[in-house]
Design an enzyme around this catalytic site. Structure first.
Site, PDB file in Angstrom:
ATOM      1  N   HIS B  63       3.916  -0.308   3.119  1.00 32.69           N
ATOM      2  CA  HIS B  63       2.702   0.311   3.667  1.00 32.69           C
ATOM      3  C   HIS B  63       1.966   1.113   2.607  1.00 32.69           C
ATOM      4  O   HIS B  63       2.560   1.572   1.640  1.00 32.69           O
ATOM      5  CB  HIS B  63       3.018   1.188   4.876  1.00 32.69           C
ATOM      6  CG  HIS B  63       4.103   2.193   4.646  1.00 32.69           C
ATOM      7  ND1 HIS B  63       5.444   1.854   4.670  1.00 32.69           N
ATOM      8  CD2 HIS B  63       4.068   3.506   4.401  1.00 32.69           C
ATOM      9  CE1 HIS B  63       6.170   2.929   4.451  1.00 32.69           C
ATOM     10  NE2 HIS B  63       5.368   3.959   4.272  1.00 32.69           N
ATOM     11  N   GLY B  64       0.680   1.249   2.815  1.00 34.10           N
ATOM     12  CA  GLY B  64      -0.137   2.002   1.864  1.00 34.10           C
ATOM     13  C   GLY B  64      -1.213   2.768   2.600  1.00 34.10           C
ATOM     14  O   GLY B  64      -1.829   2.257   3.537  1.00 34.10           O
TER      15      GLY B  64
END
Lengths: 456, 147
Positions: B63-64
């Site tokens: 995830h970012g």
């Protein structure tokens, strides 16, 4: 047995919750009572209450972030990185019950307080933070300049006109400090936005604002302009690695000062000049109007930009009504209305201490002297820091003063000097009442409008 | 919606986690959720470098949180056993990719992702995902999980 846990990860999107789930599942399987506080991007959820903590047998903290710790004093506590809780929740739950008691220590508390302060400071972002930065650097210049000019009045309101006298030099020193006031304000607003490279274009733009008679409002514009222009240059102009060295020494200073300067002259300068002319015509046209209304308008004008084009127009209009030997009611209203903004703010800093920063409170003490000396600029630091609340307050106060001074038919036969020239005022009691009334109105309005300062 | 059929790949060809992340980012880019693939991938890999986003049991959730994301999204792919430095050292076959803008508007999406994260820790949910044979099944499983 009761286990409490706190989970938090750096992004706060997934692991916070996975760890919470893992811990809950393991604890329930083992028949423990469990509650997990999650500190993710959503915010703090399922927060542990003092009662929870009171009745808990152990605390497990799985976090990569700072977690408020003070509340766990005296409890068995295990602190691990969040990834450990996902890897081996079972082992950690067992370990937590055998963990040493958390004692906390002074250093942690101090660190935490420092952290909270830092967080608050970073929340005080944006325009307000930049303004306060500029204002805090400007205040010493206002105080030094204002008091020195006031000192020169001690030798007589026009003693400074004699070249080579002490009064002359005092006035010159004060003018030098005042001359730096707006450039410093603009420079350090830009510095706050864009760091060191913002200073040069900010100060250049500020000085142009002074030269254009655009006052401190022009300075505010210059400061923000310079800050954001430098910020944009740093962000969008990318040079090859070998040339990057010339960015701070050549490209940024030249390009930003040039753009700020040209914008100031072409976009700010022309309207300001037009405003000057329009104001002069407006006042000349008002000469025959009802005296009280004229006093009210003069009051509004004196306070709106404190040394900017509108204030200057009103002042010039006032001096124009002075005829040798006789007192002028307009001149009296101009000076009285110019005295109330710093006086009202000085009183406000004394009465509403929580609404001003420490630096502003200090400036408030000097503002008494500046106001009494008809140095309206004493109000600028306060107005620059919070223009939307302070400017209306001082405008209304000055309008009251201007109108009353006209109503009482006070007159003044000299162009400057504040309380040092009371001898030149006709109807001194009426004059003092006008000034005090406006001061109180300003103070009360500031008290109502201004919000308590949140920092510190 | 956080996820739709265009953000699901039932058989993603990838040999490394970097490759999987890049392909998933491209999928999000095509759907307009990401405005800058390189920057998004960089943010995800940076997070990945802190410690692996594989949570064990064959699941990873790269995830970012970055400006390169236009709109929060959730992507899903089945892959063929990639090494993801998992805590239990098992290869990963289920990948959820998450993107959240730096300044998100509202918490709704984050709440959904939190729920999904919790569900991923449950064996029955992972079984459901593994048995699913169509994008529709995956969508249904995810929607049921976060309902």
């Amino acid at each position: 047995m009761k286990l409490l846990a706190v989970t938090a990860c750096t992004t706060g999107i997934a692991h916070t919750y996975m760890a919470a789930e893992a811990i809950e599942e393991v604890a329930k399987k083992k028949g423990y009572e469990v509650k997990v506080e999650t500190r993710g991007s959503i915010g703090v959820e399922n927060e542990l209450t003092p009662e929870d903590i009171q009745s808990a047998d152990a605390i497990l903290i799985a976090s990569d972030m700072a977690v408020p710790m003070e509340r766990f004093m005296g409890k068995k506590l295990l602190y691990v990185p969040i990834s450990d809780a996902i890897k081996d929740a079972e082992g950690l739950v067992e370990q937590a019950f055998k963990a040493p008691v958390y004692k906390g220590d002074k250093k942690d508390l101090v660190d935490e307080v420092a952290e909270i302060k830092e967080k608050k400071a970073s929340e005080r972002r944006g325009v307000y933070k930049h303004l306060l930065n500029g204002v805090s650097f400007m205040i010493p210049f206002v105080v030094a300049g204002g008091i020195t000019i006031a000192l020169s009045f001690i030798f007589g309101y026009n003693a400074f006109q004699n070249e080579g006298t002490l009064a002359y030099y005092l006035k010159a020193i004060g003018d030098a400090a005042f001359g730096l006031m707006v450039p410093i304000l603009a420079g350090y607003i830009a510095y706050s936005i864009a760091d060191r490279p913002g200073l040069a274009p900010g100060m250049v733009g500020g000085l142009i604002a002074v030269n254009l008679n655009a006052g401190f409002l022009g300075g505010l514009a210059a400061g923000f302009l310079a800050g954001y222009i430098v910020y944009a240059i740093k962000k969008y102009i990318k040079l090859p690695k070998t040339l990057q060295g010339i960015m701070p020494v050549l490209i940024i200073p030249v390009l930003s000062s040039l753009s700020v300067g040209l914008i100031m002259y072409y976009v700010i300068g022309i309207p300001v000049a037009a405003l000057n002319t329009a104001m002069n015509n407006f006042l000349t046209g008002l000469s025959g109007a009802n005296a009280v209304v004229l006093g009210l308008i003069i009051g509004l004008m004196m306070a709106v930009d404190m040394g900017g084009p509108i204030n200057k127009a009103a002042y010039a209009f006032g001096t124009g009504t002075l005829a040798a030997g006789t007192g002028s009611a307009v001149m009296a209203a101009v000076m009285a209305a110019g005295m109330t903004p710093p006086l009202g703010l000085a009183l406000a800093t004394a009465l509403f201490k929580n609404k001003f920063t420490a630096a502003e409170s200090e400036a408030g003490k000097a503002a008494w002297i500046l106001g009494a000396s008809f140095i309206t600029e004493g109000a600028i630091p306060f107005a620059a820091a919070d223009p939307l609340r302070v400017i209306p307050s001082i405008m209304v106060g000055s309008a009251v003063t201007g109108a009353l001074s006209m109503l009482f038919n006070c007159t003044l036969s000299v162009p400057h000097g504040g309380i040092f020239v009371l001898f030149a005022v006709g109807n001194i009691p009426g004059y003092l009442v006008s000034i005090i009334a406006g001061t109180i109105v300003t103070t009360l309005l500031i008290g109502m409008l201004k919000k308590p300062v949140v920092e510190k | 919606m956080l996820i739709n059929e265009n953000l699901i790949d039932m058989n993603l060809e990838a040999d490394t986690k970097e490759e999987a992340i890049k392909k998933l980012a491209q999928m999000a880019y095509k759907e307009g959720r990401v405005n800058d693939i390189d920057r998004y991938v960089e943010a995800v890999l940076k997070r990945e470098a802190e410690y692996s986003t594989s949570v064990g049991f064959g699941v990873a959730i790269p995830h970012g949180k970055t400006d390169a994301v236009n709109e929060p999204f959730l992507g899903f792919a089945k892959v063929k056993g990639i090494d993801w430095s998992a805590p239990d050292e098992k290869p990963v076959d289920l990948v959820f990719i998450i993107g959240v803008p730096e300044a998100q508007a509202g918490n709704e999406h984050l709440k959904i992702l939190a729920k999904l994260s919790r569900r991923l820790m449950k064996d029955d949910f992972r079984q459901l995902l593994r048995q699913a044979s169509s994008k529709k099944d995956i969508l249904a499983a995810v929607q049921e999980a976060v309902a």
